[in-house]
Enzyme design. Structure first.
Site, short mmCIF file in Angstrom:
data_model
loop_
_atom_site.label_atom_id
_atom_site.label_comp_id
_atom_site.label_asym_id
_atom_site.label_seq_id
_atom_site.Cartn_x
_atom_site.Cartn_y
_atom_site.Cartn_z
N LYS A 11 0.74 -1.26 0.11
CA LYS A 11 0.07 -0.15 0.05
C LYS A 11 0.72 1.22 -0.02
CE LYS A 11 -3.96 -2.05 2.38
NZ LYS A 11 -4.80 -2.16 3.41
N TYR A 51 -12.27 -1.41 -4.01
CA TYR A 51 -12.83 -1.59 -2.35
C TYR A 51 -14.31 -1.45 -2.50
CZ TYR A 51 -8.38 -2.00 -0.57
OH TYR A 51 -7.15 -2.04 0.18
N ASN A 114 -2.08 0.40 6.73
CA ASN A 114 -1.34 -1.04 7.18
C ASN A 114 -0.40 -1.73 6.19
OD1 ASN A 114 -3.49 -1.84 5.62
ND2 ASN A 114 -4.62 -2.93 7.43
N HIS A 117 -2.29 -5.33 1.54
CA HIS A 117 -3.51 -5.88 1.22
C HIS A 117 -3.39 -7.49 1.11
CE1 HIS A 117 -7.56 -6.89 -0.40
NE2 HIS A 117 -6.79 -7.54 -1.19
N GLU A 128 -9.63 -9.86 -7.75
CA GLU A 128 -8.72 -8.81 -7.55
C GLU A 128 -7.56 -9.19 -8.56
OE1 GLU A 128 -9.69 -8.37 -2.80
OE2 GLU A 128 -7.94 -9.30 -3.22
#
Ligand code: IDP
Ligand code: MG
Length: 139
Positions: A11, A51, A114, A117, A128
């Site tokens: 990310k 998302y 965080n 993913h 995805e």
């Protein structure tokens, strides 16, 4: 459906903090093989689409903003029992609760930024992966 692949992104915080190499290393040392990899920045529209499953959650706007705030690395990984083993390797969503030595424990800052993913099911891993890699290119 194949059960040996998962999809991951490093990310924007992971990239911005200089952890691309360290995070990829953890994945490789964890027994995952890189099948496809791409460095890019999502537009807010594309991040929102990725998302969409979280559209009703209170943090959706923040998440879309954040995920389009800087470049990411999108990766398809392969390993036996990929989904479960990769979730174990990355640790809990909230890095404060992630087990010691997991990627989020080592490299993530907070529950929003965080570091990585990880797909939550074989079905979503396929969706995805297809979102970023329409086919596996050979040059
Ligand atoms: P996961 O990434 O561990 O599968 P999900 O519940 O699927 O966690 O949430 C997707 C992403 O949304 C998280 O990785 C995180 O970036 C963000 N997120 C989840 N919960 C929160 C929250 O409570 N506040 C802000 N962002 C959140
Ligand atoms: Mg999830």
């Amino acid at each position: 459906m194949r059960t040996d692949r998962t999809f991951t992104m490093i990310k924007p915080d992971g990239v911005a903090n200089g952890y691309i190499g360290a995070i990829l290393n953890k994945m490789i040392e964890g027994g995952f093989r890189i099948v496809a990899m791409k460095y890019l920045q999502l537009t807010p529209e594309r991040a929102g689409e990725f998302y969409a499953i979280h559209k009703e959650r209170p943090f959706y706007g923040e998440l879309v903003n954040y995920m389009s705030s800087g470049p990411i690395v999108a990766v398809i990984l392969e390993k036996e029992n990929a989904i479960e083993d990769f979730r174990t390797l990355i640790g809990a969503t909230d890095p404060a609760k992630a087990a010691p030595g997991t990627i989020r424990n080592l490299y993530a800052k907070d529950i929003s930024a965080n570091a990585v993913h990880g797909s939550d099911s074989d079905e979503n891993a396929a969706i995805e992966g297809d979102f970023f890699f329409s086919h596996l290119e050979r040059f």
